[in-house]
Design an enzyme around this catalytic site. Structure first.
Site, PDB file in Angstrom:
ATOM      1  N   GLY A   1       3.059   3.242  -2.530  1.00  0.00           N
ATOM      2  CA  GLY A   1       2.409   4.036  -3.566  1.00  0.00           C
ATOM      3  C   GLY A   1       2.219   5.463  -3.109  1.00  0.00           C
TER       4      GLY A   1
ATOM      5  N   GLN B   1      -1.323  13.835  -2.995  1.00  0.00           N
ATOM      6  CA  GLN B   1      -0.650  13.699  -1.699  1.00  0.00           C
ATOM      7  C   GLN B   1       0.594  14.570  -1.588  1.00  0.00           C
ATOM      8  OE1 GLN B   1      -0.648   9.142  -1.794  1.00  0.00           O
ATOM      9  NE2 GLN B   1      -0.850   9.613   0.380  1.00  0.00           N
TER      10      GLN B   1
ATOM     11  N   CYS C   1      -1.858   4.811   5.052  1.00  0.00           N
ATOM     12  CA  CYS C   1      -1.709   5.852   4.033  1.00  0.00           C
ATOM     13  C   CYS C   1      -0.732   6.903   4.561  1.00  0.00           C
ATOM     14  CB  CYS C   1      -3.064   6.491   3.768  1.00  0.00           C
ATOM     15  SG  CYS C   1      -3.021   7.822   2.559  1.00  0.00           S
ATOM     16  N   LEU C   2       0.179   7.340   3.701  1.00  0.00           N
ATOM     17  CA  LEU C   2       1.166   8.342   4.136  1.00  0.00           C
ATOM     18  C   LEU C   2       0.487   9.647   4.552  1.00  0.00           C
ATOM     19  CD1 LEU C   2       4.047   7.865   1.521  1.00  0.00           C
ATOM     20  CD2 LEU C   2       3.651   6.681   3.680  1.00  0.00           C
TER      21      LEU C   2
ATOM     22  N   HIS D   1      -6.601   1.993  -3.903  1.00  0.00           N
ATOM     23  CA  HIS D   1      -6.305   2.994  -2.867  1.00  0.00           C
ATOM     24  C   HIS D   1      -5.821   4.306  -3.504  1.00  0.00           C
ATOM     25  CE1 HIS D   1      -4.494   4.167   1.191  1.00  0.00           C
ATOM     26  NE2 HIS D   1      -3.977   5.046   0.361  1.00  0.00           N
ATOM     27  N   GLU D   2      -4.860   4.186  -4.423  1.00  0.00           N
ATOM     28  CA  GLU D   2      -4.282   5.394  -5.046  1.00  0.00           C
ATOM     29  C   GLU D   2      -5.281   6.059  -5.978  1.00  0.00           C
ATOM     30  OE1 GLU D   2      -1.767   6.459  -3.664  1.00  0.00           O
ATOM     31  OE2 GLU D   2      -0.967   4.632  -2.782  1.00  0.00           O
TER      32      GLU D   2
ATOM     33  N   HIS E   1      -7.506   8.393  -4.247  1.00  0.00           N
ATOM     34  CA  HIS E   1      -6.909   9.706  -3.950  1.00  0.00           C
ATOM     35  C   HIS E   1      -7.216  10.712  -5.061  1.00  0.00           C
ATOM     36  CE1 HIS E   1      -4.674   9.271  -0.238  1.00  0.00           C
ATOM     37  NE2 HIS E   1      -4.040   8.189  -0.653  1.00  0.00           N
TER      38      HIS E   1
HETATM   39 CO    CO Z   1      -3.003   6.859   0.532  1.00  0.00          CO
END
Ligand code: CO
Length: 173
Positions: free
Chosen positions: A43, A48, A97-98, A139-140, A143
């Site tokens: 995701g 991000q 997480c990226l 999670h997303e 963000h």
């Molecule tokens: Co993340």
């Protein structure tokens, strides 16, 4: 696209609603999927990649074949202006997480969620999710509110993790 990392301002801002699904939005979605694949993510949220708007994408591997790299088998969706309506149960599992590369920690999340969102065709939809899909939605969605998964860790674990990251990124909060 370049992925914003720990310490980048845009990751800590409350993102703004998407007013209209323009060609720019569609182009951004394409680039976000490409970036998600490039980084082997499940995701990615718009902040991000430096865009402070309420949108994220998911690309979830099939449960019975989770090791596959064939993205055609993945369940994919674009969530625009999402709202998590209900949360039920709780389950703890490891997350990464990226934007926080190299950090993997166990996070407690709701087991089931109901989320309302607009898809890329402009249709308002409501779905129920569980498993990795439910975890990734939470999670997303975080963000979009400027919250990282490490903000969801128990206090002591959170302090240790952030101290380590602050040192690594040369940040003094
Ligand atoms: Co993340």
């Amino acid at each position: 696209m370049e992925v914003m990392e720990y310490g980048d301002d845009v990751l800590y801002q409350k993102a703004k609603d998407v007013d209209e699904i323009t060609d720019d939005i569609k182009e951004l979605v394409k680039k976000m999927f490409k970036t998600c694949y490039d980084y082997s993510g499940v995701g990615l949220a718009a902040p991000q990649v430096g865009k402070s708007i309420r949108m994220f994408i998911l690309s979830i591997p099939p449960e019975d074949d989770s090791d596959t790299e064939d993205r055609k088998k993945y369940e994919e969706e674009v969530f625009i202006n999402p709202v998590i309506l209900t949360k039920k149960g709780s389950v703890t599992a490891e997350e990464g997480c990226l934007s926080v590369p190299g950090v993997y920690e166990k996070v407690k999340r709701a087991k089931f969620v109901t989320v309302e969102y607009t898809n890329l065709d402009g249709e308002r939809k409501t779905i129920e999710a569980t498993g990795l899909m439910a975890r990734a939605i939470q999670h997303e969605n975080d963000h979009l509110d400027g919250v990282l998964f490490i903000d969801r860790l128990p206090p002591l674990k959170q302090e240790v993790t952030k101290k380590k990251l602050n040192k690594e990124y040369g940040i003094n909060f």
